[in-house]
Write a protein that holds these residues in place. Structure first.
Motif, PDB file in Angstrom:
ATOM      1  N   ILE A 120      83.376 113.333 -91.048  1.00 54.94           N
ATOM      2  CA  ILE A 120      82.177 113.775 -90.352  1.00 54.94           C
ATOM      3  C   ILE A 120      81.674 112.719 -89.376  1.00 54.94           C
ATOM      4  O   ILE A 120      81.257 113.018 -88.258  1.00 54.94           O
ATOM      5  CB  ILE A 120      81.060 114.123 -91.355  1.00 54.94           C
ATOM      6  CG1 ILE A 120      81.538 115.224 -92.311  1.00 54.94           C
ATOM      7  CG2 ILE A 120      79.789 114.554 -90.634  1.00 54.94           C
ATOM      8  CD1 ILE A 120      81.948 116.508 -91.632  1.00 54.94           C
ATOM      9  N   ASP A 121      81.716 111.446 -89.794  1.00 54.84           N
ATOM     10  CA  ASP A 121      81.220 110.376 -88.931  1.00 54.84           C
ATOM     11  C   ASP A 121      81.919 109.077 -89.287  1.00 54.84           C
ATOM     12  O   ASP A 121      82.335 108.867 -90.437  1.00 54.84           O
ATOM     13  CB  ASP A 121      79.706 110.228 -89.090  1.00 54.84           C
ATOM     14  CG  ASP A 121      79.060 109.459 -87.940  1.00 54.84           C
ATOM     15  OD1 ASP A 121      79.763 109.194 -86.934  1.00 54.84           O
ATOM     16  OD2 ASP A 121      77.865 109.128 -88.040  1.00 54.84           O
ATOM     17  N   GLY A 137      82.919 115.382 -95.370  1.00 56.09           N
ATOM     18  CA  GLY A 137      82.097 116.567 -95.590  1.00 56.09           C
ATOM     19  C   GLY A 137      81.783 116.853 -97.040  1.00 56.09           C
ATOM     20  O   GLY A 137      80.674 117.269 -97.372  1.00 56.09           O
ATOM     21  N   ASN A 166      78.271 114.850 -99.774  1.00 58.50           N
ATOM     22  CA  ASN A 166      78.140 115.551 -98.488  1.00 58.50           C
ATOM     23  C   ASN A 166      77.486 114.613 -97.491  1.00 58.50           C
ATOM     24  O   ASN A 166      76.280 114.403 -97.517  1.00 58.50           O
ATOM     25  CB  ASN A 166      77.300 116.815 -98.637  1.00 58.50           C
ATOM     26  CG  ASN A 166      77.803 117.741 -99.722  1.00 58.50           C
ATOM     27  OD1 ASN A 166      77.074 118.092-100.633  1.00 58.50           O
ATOM     28  ND2 ASN A 166      79.056 118.147 -99.642  1.00 58.50           N
ATOM     29  N   TYR A 168      76.440 113.506 -93.668  1.00 61.66           N
ATOM     30  CA  TYR A 168      76.159 114.137 -92.379  1.00 61.66           C
ATOM     31  C   TYR A 168      76.165 113.153 -91.213  1.00 61.66           C
ATOM     32  O   TYR A 168      76.239 113.577 -90.057  1.00 61.66           O
ATOM     33  CB  TYR A 168      74.809 114.851 -92.426  1.00 61.66           C
ATOM     34  CG  TYR A 168      74.720 115.892 -93.524  1.00 61.66           C
ATOM     35  CD1 TYR A 168      75.760 116.794 -93.739  1.00 61.66           C
ATOM     36  CD2 TYR A 168      73.608 115.963 -94.357  1.00 61.66           C
ATOM     37  CE1 TYR A 168      75.692 117.733 -94.742  1.00 61.66           C
ATOM     38  CE2 TYR A 168      73.536 116.919 -95.366  1.00 61.66           C
ATOM     39  CZ  TYR A 168      74.578 117.800 -95.554  1.00 61.66           C
ATOM     40  OH  TYR A 168      74.508 118.733 -96.564  1.00 61.66           O
ATOM     41  N   ARG A 182      72.741 109.839 -93.700  1.00 61.96           N
ATOM     42  CA  ARG A 182      72.247 111.172 -93.980  1.00 61.96           C
ATOM     43  C   ARG A 182      73.240 111.881 -94.884  1.00 61.96           C
ATOM     44  O   ARG A 182      74.442 111.844 -94.631  1.00 61.96           O
ATOM     45  CB  ARG A 182      72.064 111.954 -92.678  1.00 61.96           C
ATOM     46  CG  ARG A 182      71.227 111.218 -91.648  1.00 61.96           C
ATOM     47  CD  ARG A 182      70.940 112.054 -90.416  1.00 61.96           C
ATOM     48  NE  ARG A 182      72.116 112.563 -89.747  1.00 61.96           N
ATOM     49  CZ  ARG A 182      72.845 111.869 -88.880  1.00 61.96           C
ATOM     50  NH1 ARG A 182      72.535 110.614 -88.610  1.00 61.96           N
ATOM     51  NH2 ARG A 182      73.894 112.426 -88.290  1.00 61.96           N
ATOM     52  N   SER A 183      72.738 112.534 -95.916  1.00 59.76           N
ATOM     53  CA  SER A 183      73.630 113.156 -96.884  1.00 59.76           C
ATOM     54  C   SER A 183      72.947 114.354 -97.519  1.00 59.76           C
ATOM     55  O   SER A 183      71.773 114.646 -97.250  1.00 59.76           O
ATOM     56  CB  SER A 183      74.013 112.147 -97.971  1.00 59.76           C
ATOM     57  OG  SER A 183      72.889 111.867 -98.794  1.00 59.76           O
ATOM     58  N   ILE A 210      68.159 119.649 -95.721  1.00 58.84           N
ATOM     59  CA  ILE A 210      69.264 118.932 -95.105  1.00 58.84           C
ATOM     60  C   ILE A 210      68.737 118.160 -93.898  1.00 58.84           C
ATOM     61  O   ILE A 210      68.139 118.750 -92.988  1.00 58.84           O
ATOM     62  CB  ILE A 210      70.372 119.901 -94.666  1.00 58.84           C
ATOM     63  CG1 ILE A 210      70.982 120.585 -95.894  1.00 58.84           C
ATOM     64  CG2 ILE A 210      71.454 119.166 -93.887  1.00 58.84           C
ATOM     65  CD1 ILE A 210      72.024 121.620 -95.558  1.00 58.84           C
ATOM     66  N   ARG A 212      69.656 116.616 -90.730  1.00 59.06           N
ATOM     67  CA  ARG A 212      70.771 116.659 -89.791  1.00 59.06           C
ATOM     68  C   ARG A 212      70.738 115.510 -88.786  1.00 59.06           C
ATOM     69  O   ARG A 212      71.767 115.144 -88.212  1.00 59.06           O
ATOM     70  CB  ARG A 212      70.757 117.990 -89.037  1.00 59.06           C
ATOM     71  CG  ARG A 212      71.075 119.195 -89.909  1.00 59.06           C
ATOM     72  CD  ARG A 212      72.485 119.159 -90.432  1.00 59.06           C
ATOM     73  NE  ARG A 212      72.851 120.385 -91.133  1.00 59.06           N
ATOM     74  CZ  ARG A 212      73.982 120.557 -91.797  1.00 59.06           C
ATOM     75  NH1 ARG A 212      74.869 119.573 -91.830  1.00 59.06           N
ATOM     76  NH2 ARG A 212      74.242 121.684 -92.420  1.00 59.06           N
TER      77      ARG A 212
END
Length: 222
Positions: A120-121, A137, A166, A168, A182-183, A210, A212
Motif C-alpha cells: 500500500i505504501d 493491505g 490493514n 493505509y 494510518r491503519s 478509517i 485515509r
C-alpha cells in the motif's frame, strides 16, 4: 505537482495559482498514483501509473514512459519511494506484494522483497534512508534497516493494536524523529524508525473509522 485519477499529471509554477499539463500523452492521461521529485535536481522527477513508471529529466518537457513497465497482466504498481540520501535508488511496490528496486535511477531493476499482500505504501526514513517501512493491505508492516537487504515482520511490535494489519499509509517529520502510520486501528506513531509504536488517541474509538489521510507537522512532532 498534482496527480489525478483520470486526467494524468498537472503541475504549477506559481504555488498553485495556475496549473499546466505536460504534452506527453502518457503523462497527461489516466491515473497518477504518486510523484517523486529528485531532491538534488528539481527537473528530474518520477510519475507512477498503474502499469508503468515515467521519468523526466527536463522538467516535464519530455518523459521516458518506459522507465519501468509492469508486463504481468494480473499485477499493478501501487507505490513509489525515492531515496533522499541517494536519489539513484528508487523503490516500487506492487499489488502482489513485490518490492522492486533500482540502484541506477531506473536504468535497471530487481525484486528485493515479497510480502504476503499488496504493497500500500513505502516510506524511507528521513532520519536514516537505510530504514524502509512497507505497509500492506492485510498483512501489516515490514521493516528493513539495511536498505532492503533484510526484512522483519513487525507483527509483534504492533500486537497491542488491533487491525494494524490493514495499513493505509505513512507520513513523517522532516527529520524523521516521528513516523505516523494510518491503519485499521486508527493512528499509531513511532519515534524510533518503526521499531516500537504508540497509539494516537482520537475522538472516535480505535477502529471505529478509517483514517485515509493524515499529516504530521514537518518541524513539530507533538
Amino acid at each position: 505537482y498534482l496527480g489525478t485519477k483520470t486526467s494524468g499529471l498537472f503541475y504549477s509554477l506559481d504555488s498553485g495559482e495556475s496549473w499546466l499539463r505536460p504534452e506527453d500523452k502518457t503523462a497527461n492521461s489516466g491515473s497518477v498514483l504518486a510523484i517523486e521529485v529528485d531532491p538534488r535536481n528539481v527537473c528530474t522527477y518520477y510519475v507512477l501509473k498503474t502499469d508503468r513508471l515515467l521519468k523526466t529529466t527536463t522538467c516535464g518537457r519530455e518523459f521516458d514512459t518506459e522507465t519501468y513497465v509492469e508486463t504481468r497482466t494480473d499485477e499493478t504498481l501501487t507505490s513509489l519511494a525515492l531515496d533522499w540520501y541517494n536519489p539513484e535508488t528508487v523503490l516500487l511496490g506492487t499489488s502482489e506484494g513485490d518490492v522492486i528496486r533500482s540502484l541506477d535511477a531506473g536504468a535497471s531493476w530487481a525484486a528485493i522483497f515479497r510480502a504476503r499482500n499488496a504493497i500500500i505504501d513505502i516510506a524511507i526514513s528521513n532520519a536514516d534512508s537505510r530504514v524502509v517501512l512497507v505497509g500492506t493491505g492485510t498483512h501489516g508492516l515490514y521493516r528493513s534497516i539495511d536498505g532492503g537487504i533484510n526484512w522483519t515482520d513487525m507483527e509483534d511490535a504492533l500486537a497491542d493494536f488491533k487491525k494494524t494489519n490493514n495499513v493505509y499509509g505513512f507520513s513523517q517529520t522532516a527529520s524523521g524523529d516521528r513516523v505516523l502510520m494510518r491503519s485499521g486501528y486508527g493512528l499509531v506513531s513511532s519515534d524510533d524508525n518503526g521499531l516500537t509504536w504508540s497509539p494516537i488517541y482520537l475522538v472516535t474509538s480505535a477502529g471505529e473509522v478509517i483514517v485515509r489521510a493524515a499529516e504530521i507537522s514537518p518541524t513539530n512532532k507533538a
